[in-house]
Motif scaffolding. Structure first.
Motif, PDB file in Angstrom:
ATOM      1  N   GLU A 239       0.858  -1.173   0.000  1.00 15.10           N
ATOM      2  CA  GLU A 239       0.000   0.000   0.000  1.00 15.10           C
ATOM      3  C   GLU A 239       0.903   1.234   0.000  1.00 15.10           C
ATOM      4  O   GLU A 239       1.867   1.289   0.764  1.00 15.10           O
ATOM      5  CB  GLU A 239      -0.908   0.018   1.230  1.00 15.10           C
ATOM      6  N   VAL A 240       0.591   2.177  -0.855  1.00 14.92           N
ATOM      7  CA  VAL A 240       1.399   3.387  -0.974  1.00 14.92           C
ATOM      8  C   VAL A 240       0.487   4.600  -0.900  1.00 14.92           C
ATOM      9  O   VAL A 240      -0.558   4.648  -1.555  1.00 14.92           O
ATOM     10  CB  VAL A 240       2.198   3.406  -2.296  1.00 14.92           C
ATOM     11  N   THR A 241       0.899   5.567  -0.100  1.00 13.16           N
ATOM     12  CA  THR A 241       0.259   6.883  -0.071  1.00 13.16           C
ATOM     13  C   THR A 241       1.329   7.904  -0.397  1.00 13.16           C
ATOM     14  O   THR A 241       2.416   7.883   0.192  1.00 13.16           O
ATOM     15  CB  THR A 241      -0.345   7.188   1.312  1.00 13.16           C
ATOM     16  N   ARG A 242       1.025   8.781  -1.349  1.00 11.38           N
ATOM     17  CA  ARG A 242       1.987   9.815  -1.742  1.00 11.38           C
ATOM     18  C   ARG A 242       1.249  11.132  -1.881  1.00 11.38           C
ATOM     19  O   ARG A 242       0.367  11.274  -2.724  1.00 11.38           O
ATOM     20  CB  ARG A 242       2.667   9.429  -3.072  1.00 11.38           C
ATOM     21  N   ASN A 243       1.614  12.088  -1.041  1.00 14.14           N
ATOM     22  CA  ASN A 243       0.967  13.388  -1.050  1.00 14.14           C
ATOM     23  C   ASN A 243       1.983  14.489  -1.337  1.00 14.14           C
ATOM     24  O   ASN A 243       3.009  14.595  -0.646  1.00 14.14           O
ATOM     25  CB  ASN A 243       0.298  13.670   0.302  1.00 14.14           C
ATOM     26  N   THR A 244       1.704  15.290  -2.350  1.00 15.26           N
ATOM     27  CA  THR A 244       2.504  16.470  -2.650  1.00 15.26           C
ATOM     28  C   THR A 244       1.545  17.637  -2.881  1.00 15.26           C
ATOM     29  O   THR A 244       0.325  17.481  -2.815  1.00 15.26           O
ATOM     30  CB  THR A 244       3.371  16.263  -3.915  1.00 15.26           C
ATOM     31  N   THR A 245       2.107  18.797  -3.178  1.00 16.79           N
ATOM     32  CA  THR A 245       1.242  19.940  -3.494  1.00 16.79           C
ATOM     33  C   THR A 245       0.565  19.771  -4.847  1.00 16.79           C
ATOM     34  O   THR A 245      -0.384  20.496  -5.163  1.00 16.79           O
ATOM     35  CB  THR A 245       2.060  21.240  -3.505  1.00 16.79           C
ATOM     36  N   GLU A 246       1.030  18.799  -5.652  1.00 19.87           N
ATOM     37  CA  GLU A 246       0.495  18.604  -6.999  1.00 19.87           C
ATOM     38  C   GLU A 246      -0.449  17.418  -7.116  1.00 19.87           C
ATOM     39  O   GLU A 246      -1.387  17.447  -7.915  1.00 19.87           O
ATOM     40  CB  GLU A 246       1.662  18.443  -7.992  1.00 19.87           C
ATOM     41  N   THR A 247      -0.199  16.376  -6.334  1.00 19.81           N
ATOM     42  CA  THR A 247      -1.045  15.177  -6.387  1.00 19.81           C
ATOM     43  C   THR A 247      -1.176  14.543  -5.013  1.00 19.81           C
ATOM     44  O   THR A 247      -0.272  14.660  -4.175  1.00 19.81           O
ATOM     45  CB  THR A 247      -0.461  14.109  -7.339  1.00 19.81           C
ATOM     46  N   LYS A 248      -2.295  13.860  -4.831  1.00 11.38           N
ATOM     47  CA  LYS A 248      -2.512  13.033  -3.643  1.00 11.38           C
ATOM     48  C   LYS A 248      -2.945  11.657  -4.142  1.00 11.38           C
ATOM     49  O   LYS A 248      -3.959  11.530  -4.826  1.00 11.38           O
ATOM     50  CB  LYS A 248      -3.572  13.645  -2.738  1.00 11.38           C
TER      51      LYS A 248
END
Length: 197
Positions: free
Chosen positions: A5-14
């Motif tokens: 399971e991967v969660t990746r949050n940036t100012t451009e994508t979640k």
């Protein structure tokens, strides 16, 4: 089962995703970019992976950040699922026809991330959102995150949709072969170095 399971949050994508390598091709994919969803569905089905993925990206700008970040997240999920790469076949390849298009795809899960895409896609866009230059960006990001060498070489093709579809279907098949367990050596790391890093 090999899962991540991967969660990746940036100012451009979640991005949130769940991956099962040893699956049946089941998927639920919502990136906000219709053509990318379609290509990922083909990739998952032909690789027989299971993937649930949701991305909330800045598609009001364009599809670049969403495409690249989705590739990063999926590549990371494969990397985490494979661990130290013990028992995998490591190499995979596919020569895939899609109507008039023909694309050769090959992968080496080597620990060295790079992608070579020799593609002559006629149109600059497919659909309203997807710039065809993002095909190469997707595979560069995926290769870097997984630590794999990926080659995509177009042998024939005039229809942009068919060419890109052949890339993603072929990549699914090639990656499925590369991550399969080698029954002759299920506990070995497939490298004379004794490690794939």
């Amino acid at each position: 089962m090999r899962k991540a399971e991967v969660t990746r949050n940036t100012t451009e994508t979640k991005i949130r995703l769940q991956l099962t390598i040893d699956g049946t091709g089941q998927q639920s994919i919502k990136t906000g970019v219709g053509f990318l969803d379609h290509m990922l569905e083909l990739f998952v089905r032909h690789g027989r992976f299971d993937l649930t993925l949701v991305c909330d990206g800045d598609t009001e700008v364009d599809a670049h950040h969403t495409t690249e970040d989705v590739a990063i997240a999926i590549g990371r999920a494969f990397s985490e699922s494979l661990g130290e790469r013990r028992g995998i076949k490591r190499y995979g390849s596919m020569l895939l026809p899609m109507d008039e298009a023909l694309v050769m795809t090959a992968i080496d899960i080597s620990g060295r991330g790079m992608a070579v895409a020799e593609l002559a896609i006629p149109s600059e866009k497919i659909g309203q959102q997807f710039d065809t230059e993002l095909v190469e960006e997707f595979f560069i990001a995926f290769a870097r995150e997984l630590g794999a060498t990926i080659h995509l070489h177009q042998i024939a093709g005039k229809n942009s949709h068919h060419i890109v579809e052949a890339c993603f279907k072929g990549f699914g098949r090639a990656l499925g072969e590369a991550v399969a367990i080698n029954q002759a050596a299920p506990d070995e790391i497939p490298s004379t170095k004794g490690t794939i890093q």
